[in-house]
Design an enzyme around this catalytic site. Structure first.
Site, PDB file in Angstrom:
ATOM      1  N   HIS A 449      10.580  -0.493  19.135  1.00 41.20           N
ATOM      2  CA  HIS A 449       9.371  -1.366  18.968  1.00 41.20           C
ATOM      3  C   HIS A 449       8.308  -0.717  19.815  1.00 41.20           C
ATOM      4  CE1 HIS A 449      11.495  -5.372  17.300  1.00 41.20           C
ATOM      5  NE2 HIS A 449      10.116  -5.361  17.185  1.00 41.20           N
ATOM      6  N   GLU A 450       8.741   0.212  21.018  1.00 42.55           N
ATOM      7  CA  GLU A 450       7.725   0.943  21.721  1.00 42.55           C
ATOM      8  C   GLU A 450       7.415   2.079  20.491  1.00 42.55           C
ATOM      9  OE1 GLU A 450       4.616   1.896  24.232  1.00 42.55           O
ATOM     10  OE2 GLU A 450       5.848  -0.301  23.545  1.00 42.55           O
TER      11      GLU A 450
END
Length: 523
Positions: A449-450
């Protein structure tokens, strides 16, 4: 006896024996009372005082089948009431009390009952009317917000939202995306060599690690080196992460197949019954199908449908275009004005930050639901229909999740199956505890996600990473509430609050202001 002319004829009943004293008056009263009970007016009056259900009629109001029995009992009671001087009053009181239910002296409160909204009865009632009221209020409130937005900003969506002259500067990202299939071809060559025993398992594993690492680093470098738009970078990183997940599954599944084939071990019953055909070397056709199929878990063959429903496919494509345009409209018309006119949530006042988050939460919920329907339902089903992919369980009823853990198991089934297959159970088989395996699973998800958010924004603030890792204490909290209050929906409310009301709007504000600060510093 003139009153008896109005009564219906009796079916060969023996008249009651006259009694002495005041028995004549009681008998006349009982006869008049029976006529009243048989009339429609009295029946309607009794029905107006009837309890909630017909099952309770026996307590104070006998049914029509028992009314005939009351005639005889009334005669008997009237006959017995006159015996013994003052027995007239007792005889009248011994009459069927249901005769008085339509009078002012009739009791209205007959049993202990709860209010419909009390804690003991609230879940036994139907709340369809309140649900309809919520829908009407929701429509009214949203209509007011739409009118207010149009009066304040006008129609903000532009033709250049989809494509403009500055979009041509993103051509390196397009070239990078088109060159990503080279990595699956490299992984296929490694597996061919490994299945033919031309290289060892250790060498094959090393080559797969090199290919998967290069596949994720390559688009990151392209995005950081080019002055591309955030949306273009996000799309490229999203596709790159999907390819990376597929490469890991391809390498892991084939490595396990080689071990099962070469070791000669007896596989479990489930695999022997449904997956023996999958224990075979990969082919180029199976790899191409896997890279295009709406799944992240590799296997040489998949359940297939018999044909393509062309009419259904056209309708899904039309809906996909409509909801894609709706997402663009929500972003341009509602989210952008709120975000642009806001302050950094960690630098302004607390009340200002809360007001901005709440204002942004409503369009964010609509955008999130449209994104879910557009991608997980429409787009994945379109791909599945074109490829005749049979297993279309892309999501479950995550909106009913009572815990955060249940939400993550139902929200994104392709990613959930990938993590369970290639992260969670491998950790458990290697002696890692369940708690540590869950932590590692969320850590992998948080890193991905990052990457998808931080790289296109060109900032490293770890907001997305922290947002995913903070799900672990929420899982503990909602699981505790579910066990303590016995399947309560408090966990479901916590999920909706942290995801739609607080979590996502806060992340949008944080990343937007960090990106704006970065752009101002570069200028």
């Amino acid at each position: 006896m003139g009153d008896s002319d109005d009564a219906p004829p009796a079916a060969h009943r023996r008249p009651p024996r006259p009694v002495r004293g005041s028995g004549g008056a009681v008998e006349g009263f009982a006869a008049a009372l029976r006529r009243r009970l048989k009339s429609g007016a009295s029946a309607a009056a009794r029905a107006s005082f009837a309890p909630d259900s017909g099952d309770e009629s026996a307590a104070g109001e006998p049914s029509s089948s028992s009314s005939r029995r009351s005639d005889t009992s009334g005669d008997a009671s009237s006959a017995g009431g006159g015996r013994g001087g003052g027995g007239g009053g007792a005889g009248a009181g011994a009459l069927d009390f249901s005769a008085f239910t339509f009078r002012a002296a009739a009791p209205v409160h007959r049993k202990a009952k709860e209010c419909p909204l009390s804690s003991d009865a609230i879940f036994k009632q139907s709340h369809a009317g309140l649900f309809n009221l919520c829908i009407v209020v929701l429509v009214a409130v949203n209509s007011r917000l739409i009118i207010e937005n149009l009066m304040k900003y006008g129609l903000l969506i532009r033709s250049g939202f989809w494509f403009n002259a500055t979009s041509l500067r993103d051509w390196p990202l397009l070239m990078c995306c088109l060159s990503l299939p080279a990595f699956p071809l490299g992984a296929f060559a490694v597996e061919k060599l490994a299945f033919r025993n031309l290289i060892t398992d250790a060498a094959a594993t090393s080559l797969h690690i090199f290919l998967t690492t290069a596949e994720i680093v390559y688009p990151v470098l392209v995005i950081l080196m080019c002055d591309s738009a955030v949306v273009s970078g996000f799309v490229l990183m999203f596709i790159a992460c999907i390819v990376w997940l597929k490469l890991v599954s391809f390498a892991h599944a084939n490595h396990d197949m080689r071990k099962l084939i070469t070791s000669g071990k007896k596989v479990d019953d489930e695999l022997s019954a449904a997956g023996v055909d999958n224990l075979q070397p990969p082919t180029l056709g199976s790899l191409i199908y896997f890279m295009m199929a709406p799944t992240l878990c590799y296997q040489p063959s998949y359940p297939r449908t018999t044909h393509i429903r062309k009419g259904w496919l056209i309708r899904q494509i039309i809906l996909y275009l409509i909801f894609t345009g709706l997402q663009g409209f929500i972003i341009e018309q509602y989210i952008n004005p709120i975000v642009v006119n806001s302050q950094h949530p960690l630098k302004g006042g607390l009340l200002n930050a809360v007001e901005t988050v709440l204002k942004l939460s409503l369009p964010n919920v609509y955008l999130w639901l449209c994104m879910f329907y557009c991608f997980f339902h429409l787009w994945l089903n379109i791909l599945a229909e074109i490829l005749r992919f049979g297993d279309r369980e892309f999501y479950k009823d995550w909106w009913n999740a009572k815990t955060i853990d249940e939400y993550w198991r139902k929200w994104n089934m392709p990613v959930h199956k990938w993590i369970v297959r290639h992260v969670y159970f491998p950790c458990m088989r290697n002696g890692i505890s369940k708690e540590v395996a869950v932590f590692i699973s969320f850590f992998v998800s948080a890193v991905l996600h990052e990457l998808c958010v931080a790289v296109p924004c060109r900032i490293l603030k770890f907001w997305a990473f922290l947002g995913i890792m903070l799900q672990i204490p929420l899982i503990i909290l909602t699981s505790y509430l579910k066990n303590k209050f016995r399947d309560t929906m408090v966990g479901n409310m916590i999920f909706w609050f942290f995801f739609c009301i607080y979590g996502q709007p806060m992340c949008v504000l944080l990343y937007y202001h960090d990106v704006m600060n970065r752009i101002e510093k570069t200028k």
